[in-house]
Write an enzyme that holds these catalytic residues in place. Sequence first.
Site, PDB file in Angstrom:
ATOM      1  N   HIS A 155       0.835  -1.199   0.000  1.00 51.94           N
ATOM      2  CA  HIS A 155       0.000   0.000   0.000  1.00 51.94           C
ATOM      3  C   HIS A 155       0.871   1.250   0.000  1.00 51.94           C
ATOM      4  CE1 HIS A 155      -3.207  -2.787   1.174  1.00 51.94           C
ATOM      5  NE2 HIS A 155      -4.035  -1.866   0.718  1.00 51.94           N
ATOM      6  N   HIS A 156       0.217   2.386  -0.264  1.00 53.69           N
ATOM      7  CA  HIS A 156       0.883   3.690  -0.219  1.00 53.69           C
ATOM      8  C   HIS A 156       1.414   3.972   1.193  1.00 53.69           C
ATOM      9  CE1 HIS A 156      -2.738   5.199   1.787  1.00 53.69           C
ATOM     10  NE2 HIS A 156      -3.369   4.375   0.974  1.00 53.69           N
ATOM     11  N   LYS A 201      -0.861   4.925   4.494  1.00 50.96           N
ATOM     12  CA  LYS A 201      -1.817   4.001   5.138  1.00 50.96           C
ATOM     13  C   LYS A 201      -1.477   3.873   6.623  1.00 50.96           C
ATOM     14  CE  LYS A 201      -3.968  -0.538   4.723  1.00 50.96           C
ATOM     15  NZ  LYS A 201      -5.315   0.000   4.958  1.00 50.96           N
TER      16      LYS A 201
END
Length: 264
Positions: A152-153, A156
């Site tokens: 994920h980025h 998060k």
Amino acid sequence: MPIRVVVNGALGRVGQEVARAVLADPELRLVGAVDLNVSQQYLPAPEYPDLIPLSSNFGALVERARPDVVVDFTRAPVTVEAARVAFPLKVRMVIGTTGLSPADVEEIRGLCRQYQVGAVVAANFSLGAVLLMHLAATASRFFANAEIIEMHHDKKVDAPSGTALATARMMADARGTRFVYPPTEKEVLAGVRGGEMDGVAIHSVRMPGIMASQEVIFGGKGQTLVLRHDTLSREAYVPGVVLAVKEVVQRRELVVGLDKLMGL
Ligand code: NAD
């Protein structure tokens, strides 16, 4: 007759995609939009024939616009408040907002029952991500070893992702027992084998440039099987949301999880 839709959180990242999708679908009609601190009376939609009222007052807008369905991508306390307003007015809800507590979900279920209206709550509206979980559960009956890599980025807040935990849980349930988690005799770097749930090692990657990806690797003697899903943009959520809007008008109770609407 098109289904009348209001988007709550319409100026947010997902809300904007949902509003665009509703505008583009001839079976749906966007009749209102709600967000915080709005500076205009109408949602800018130059190619759309109707003016779409935009307001920060959810109750007043819903009373006025009389939607069939509210799609909600906001924050959990906002969603619960919206549900308390919408259901007594016989307005269904499609809820993508995450962070609802089990008590919140039970309150929503109770309101649906009390007012005989449908709602859908799904933590993941991406059809591909839901399919990955389903396929991983199927594969789990045939492999004893499995690991998950979720990416994920960097913004998060939590790790691992809720989807990774839910996937591991579904996999263990389908298998009926824990996976084999091979012990490492000498772990040179702490945490290098990831976190472990039901014998599934979960590894979380966080970096800019990634939106949301998940890979499940199964291992058996002489073979591996890799299942992978990548969310490349927030458009990924749109087909699932549209499916839920069209389904929820047929329901009179709460449905939790998009898989229930996909016939999986
Ligand atoms: P975002 O912050 O971009 O959008 C949220 C919007 O809600 C903002 O525009 C904000 O102003 C608005 N908002 C806040 N309080 C409000 C209120 N009282 N009334 C009306 N609007 C209000 O966030 P996002 O990335 O669009 O995500 C929104 C939610 O959806 C989060 O909970 C996120 O985790 C969840 N999400 C779910 C899925 C899924 O598939 N279910 C996918 C992506 C995001």
